[in-house]
Design a protein around this motif. Structure first.
Motif, PDB file in Angstrom:
ATOM      1  N   UNK A 104       0.851  -1.195   0.000  1.00  0.00           N
ATOM      2  CA  UNK A 104       0.000   0.000   0.000  1.00  0.00           C
ATOM      3  C   UNK A 104       0.882   1.238   0.000  1.00  0.00           C
ATOM      4  N   UNK A 105       0.279   2.388  -0.212  1.00  0.00           N
ATOM      5  CA  UNK A 105       1.001   3.663  -0.269  1.00  0.00           C
ATOM      6  C   UNK A 105       0.444   4.579   0.816  1.00  0.00           C
ATOM      7  N   UNK A 106       1.336   5.093   1.666  1.00  0.00           N
ATOM      8  CA  UNK A 106       0.915   5.956   2.765  1.00  0.00           C
ATOM      9  C   UNK A 106       0.814   7.413   2.349  1.00  0.00           C
ATOM     10  N   UNK A 107       0.083   8.195   3.149  1.00  0.00           N
ATOM     11  CA  UNK A 107      -0.074   9.626   2.858  1.00  0.00           C
ATOM     12  C   UNK A 107       1.256  10.373   2.895  1.00  0.00           C
ATOM     13  N   UNK A 108       2.224   9.849   3.650  1.00  0.00           N
ATOM     14  CA  UNK A 108       3.530  10.510   3.769  1.00  0.00           C
ATOM     15  C   UNK A 108       4.523  10.063   2.698  1.00  0.00           C
ATOM     16  N   UNK A 109       4.052   9.283   1.718  1.00  0.00           N
ATOM     17  CA  UNK A 109       4.925   8.861   0.629  1.00  0.00           C
ATOM     18  C   UNK A 109       5.631   7.548   0.869  1.00  0.00           C
ATOM     19  N   UNK A 110       5.393   6.929   2.017  1.00  0.00           N
ATOM     20  CA  UNK A 110       5.990   5.614   2.258  1.00  0.00           C
ATOM     21  C   UNK A 110       5.269   4.559   1.420  1.00  0.00           C
ATOM     22  N   UNK A 111       6.059   3.683   0.806  1.00  0.00           N
ATOM     23  CA  UNK A 111       5.491   2.571   0.038  1.00  0.00           C
ATOM     24  C   UNK A 111       5.661   1.323   0.894  1.00  0.00           C
ATOM     25  N   UNK A 112       4.584   0.869   1.497  1.00  0.00           N
ATOM     26  CA  UNK A 112       4.647  -0.279   2.394  1.00  0.00           C
ATOM     27  C   UNK A 112       4.759  -1.555   1.578  1.00  0.00           C
ATOM     28  N   UNK A 113       5.685  -2.428   1.994  1.00  0.00           N
ATOM     29  CA  UNK A 113       6.008  -3.602   1.186  1.00  0.00           C
ATOM     30  C   UNK A 113       5.986  -4.868   2.049  1.00  0.00           C
ATOM     31  N   UNK A 114       5.933  -6.017   1.397  1.00  0.00           N
ATOM     32  CA  UNK A 114       6.108  -7.273   2.116  1.00  0.00           C
ATOM     33  C   UNK A 114       7.552  -7.738   1.977  1.00  0.00           C
ATOM     34  N   UNK A 115       7.926  -8.721   2.794  1.00  0.00           N
ATOM     35  CA  UNK A 115       9.319  -9.175   2.815  1.00  0.00           C
ATOM     36  C   UNK A 115       9.512 -10.530   2.162  1.00  0.00           C
ATOM     37  N   UNK A 116       8.419 -11.200   1.763  1.00  0.00           N
ATOM     38  CA  UNK A 116       8.478 -12.508   1.127  1.00  0.00           C
ATOM     39  C   UNK A 116       9.363 -13.443   1.953  1.00  0.00           C
ATOM     40  N   UNK A 117      10.385 -14.051   1.354  1.00  0.00           N
ATOM     41  CA  UNK A 117      11.223 -15.019   2.068  1.00  0.00           C
ATOM     42  C   UNK A 117      12.531 -14.416   2.562  1.00  0.00           C
ATOM     43  N   UNK A 118      12.553 -13.106   2.737  1.00  0.00           N
ATOM     44  CA  UNK A 118      13.708 -12.444   3.329  1.00  0.00           C
ATOM     45  C   UNK A 118      13.479 -12.243   4.826  1.00  0.00           C
ATOM     46  N   UNK A 119      14.540 -12.296   5.623  1.00  0.00           N
ATOM     47  CA  UNK A 119      14.462 -11.834   6.993  1.00  0.00           C
ATOM     48  C   UNK A 119      14.359 -10.314   6.966  1.00  0.00           C
ATOM     49  N   UNK A 120      13.370  -9.719   7.616  1.00  0.00           N
ATOM     50  CA  UNK A 120      13.217  -8.264   7.541  1.00  0.00           C
ATOM     51  C   UNK A 120      14.481  -7.491   7.897  1.00  0.00           C
ATOM     52  N   UNK A 121      15.216  -7.958   8.907  1.00  0.00           N
ATOM     53  CA  UNK A 121      16.398  -7.209   9.333  1.00  0.00           C
ATOM     54  C   UNK A 121      17.513  -7.207   8.299  1.00  0.00           C
ATOM     55  N   UNK A 122      17.501  -8.162   7.364  1.00  0.00           N
ATOM     56  CA  UNK A 122      18.556  -8.192   6.348  1.00  0.00           C
ATOM     57  C   UNK A 122      18.273  -7.228   5.204  1.00  0.00           C
ATOM     58  N   UNK A 123      17.097  -6.627   5.186  1.00  0.00           N
ATOM     59  CA  UNK A 123      16.705  -5.786   4.059  1.00  0.00           C
ATOM     60  C   UNK A 123      17.005  -4.305   4.277  1.00  0.00           C
ATOM     61  N   UNK A 124      17.061  -3.904   5.519  1.00  0.00           N
ATOM     62  CA  UNK A 124      17.074  -2.475   5.838  1.00  0.00           C
ATOM     63  C   UNK A 124      18.304  -1.779   5.263  1.00  0.00           C
ATOM     64  N   UNK A 125      18.047  -0.682   4.565  1.00  0.00           N
ATOM     65  CA  UNK A 125      19.102   0.162   4.021  1.00  0.00           C
ATOM     66  C   UNK A 125      19.616  -0.236   2.659  1.00  0.00           C
TER      67      UNK A 125
END
Length: 415
Positions: free
Chosen positions: A93-114
């Motif tokens: 989804x797309x937030x009012x502040x311009x953030x594009x919210x995403x899913x992580x599928x088969x990734x560990x969330x912490x490995x994705x940041x940055x």
């Protein structure tokens, strides 16, 4: 000078490394695999395929098969399978502040940041036409200054629901700016990290070694067979499958369509020796740089494994045995899942950091796997001295443990 009789003991040539790079770099998220299968591998197949070989395509997905004897269903058929689909993130989804919210599928969330990613968006005004947006990063927390103490200390991790794509949108109507680009829920997002050679000898790293490497092995094994005179007695099916990351659906369709007599799934494996925090699990001692892996257990055919191991021993190709339980976890299961009677197994290459942006492997393991697969195909081709020999052998020569010979301790006598 390279040891031509043992290429798996030498650095991978630059031209071959470039092919591997191009296969792994092709943007091929689940459901949109054509960039790898049709864009890179199909033309490569066609560049060396002898007269009479043919590439088969499919309607429901972008998988392809290089077939040495199209339509000849009377021959013993061996299918070698890699999968082209990559795990991917998607816009939620797309937030009012311009953030594009995403899913992580088969990734560990912490490995994705940055990490930098590429977003692939279908043009709403021209369905079937895609645009690419580079330069965004995956975020979840913003600055450390806004994180609570447990996040700072590592006591609490990042939840997948916190992930968003940062496109650096600012000014008025941020959400409308995003929507004006045509970005919609469901759009695919891929890591933007092509492979490069690593610091350690004969290593490389980057995103999506899983499982463009299996496709590379299938393609290079096909080339080696073609250059050595082709397939004379058996039918070989060099298969680039899809949908493996969501349940191995593509390979089971291909097995159901072609009904192979034997399947060799080619996929990545883990470097268990280097995996942090699992020492007490007593995993198989598989290590990067010590050769390709072969699955034992599960549904694998001991007859097919015996032939692979014999080839590896005869050619002095380093091999490691991987213990699998109820499921190989690879396209080696395609025959069983597709209700096809076939001998099957799975081979692969050890990785570190699987399903991250920094997967790493050893080129010598990749070459070992490639030559083991090609050598096994050539050995099967020679074994089929007349039609039906292999089919009879696989049907009638299943190992019998009731014929096992007693083994006694040899004692401590010196030689």
């Amino acid at each position: 000078m390279a040891n031509l009789s043992h290429p798996w003991a030498e650095p991978m040539p630059d031209s071959q490394f470039q092919l591997m790079h191009d296969i792994l770099a092709a943007p091929s998220p689940i459901g949109l695999e054509g960039a790898m299968s049709h864009g890179v591998i199909k033309p490569y197949f066609e560049s060396f395929a002898p007269a009479g070989w043919a590439v088969q395509s499919f309607k429901g997905h972008a998988g392809v098969i290089l077939d040495t004897h199209p339509g000849d269903d009377d021959r013993f058929k061996v299918m070698v399978i890699g999968h082209a689909d990559k795990i991917r993130m998607q816009v939620r989804s797309i937030g009012d502040d311009g953030k594009i919210w995403i899913n992580s599928d088969s990734f560990l969330p912490t490995t994705l940041i940055g990490h930098e990613v590429s977003l692939f968006s279908e043009d709403p005004a021209a369905p079937g036409s895609y645009r690419r947006i580079d330069g965004g990063t995956v975020e979840a927390l913003g600055a450390i200054h806004f994180a609570d103490p447990k996040l700072r200390s590592g006591e609490r991790g990042v939840r997948k629901e916190q992930l968003y794509l940062e496109l650096h949108i600012h000014g008025a109507d941020k959400k409308k700016q995003i929507e004006g680009l045509g970005i919609r829920p469901g759009d695919s997002i891929l890591m933007n990290r092509p492979i490069r050679r690593g610091f350690g000898p004969d290593t490389f790293y980057g995103a999506y070694l899983d499982n463009g490497l299996g496709c590379f092995v299938a393609a290079e094994a096909a080339r080696l067979v073609a250059e050595s005179g082709g397939a004379k007695n058996i039918r070989m099916l060099f298969t680039i499958a899809t949908y493996e990351e969501i349940g191995r659906f593509g390979s089971r369709v291909m097995a159901g369509e072609l009904r192979p007599d034997a399947i060799i799934g080619v996929d990545v494996n883990h470097d268990y020796a280097a995996a942090p925090g699992i020492g007490d699990r007593r995993m198989a001692p598989i290590e990067m740089g010590k050769g390709f892996t072969m699955s034992v257990g599960s549904i694998v055919s001991e007859q097919l494994n015996r032939r692979i191991e014999t080839v590896a021993n005869n050619l002095e190709i380093p091999m490691q045995r991987d213990v699998v339980g109820v499921d190989t976890g690879t396209d080696g299961m395609a025959g069983v899942l597709g209700n096809v009677d076939c001998a099957a197994t799975s081979v692969g290459m050890p990785l570190r950091n699987m399903h991250t942006i920094s997967e790493s492997a050893c080129t010598r393991d990749v070459l070992a796997c490639t030559h083991a697969v090609a050598g096994t195909l050539q050995a099967l081709d020679k074994e089929e001295t007349q039609p039906g020999v292999l089919a009879v052998a696989f049907c009638n020569n299943h190992p019998r443990l009731d014929s096992a010979q007693p083994l006694k301790h040899p004692g401590f006598e010196s030689d």
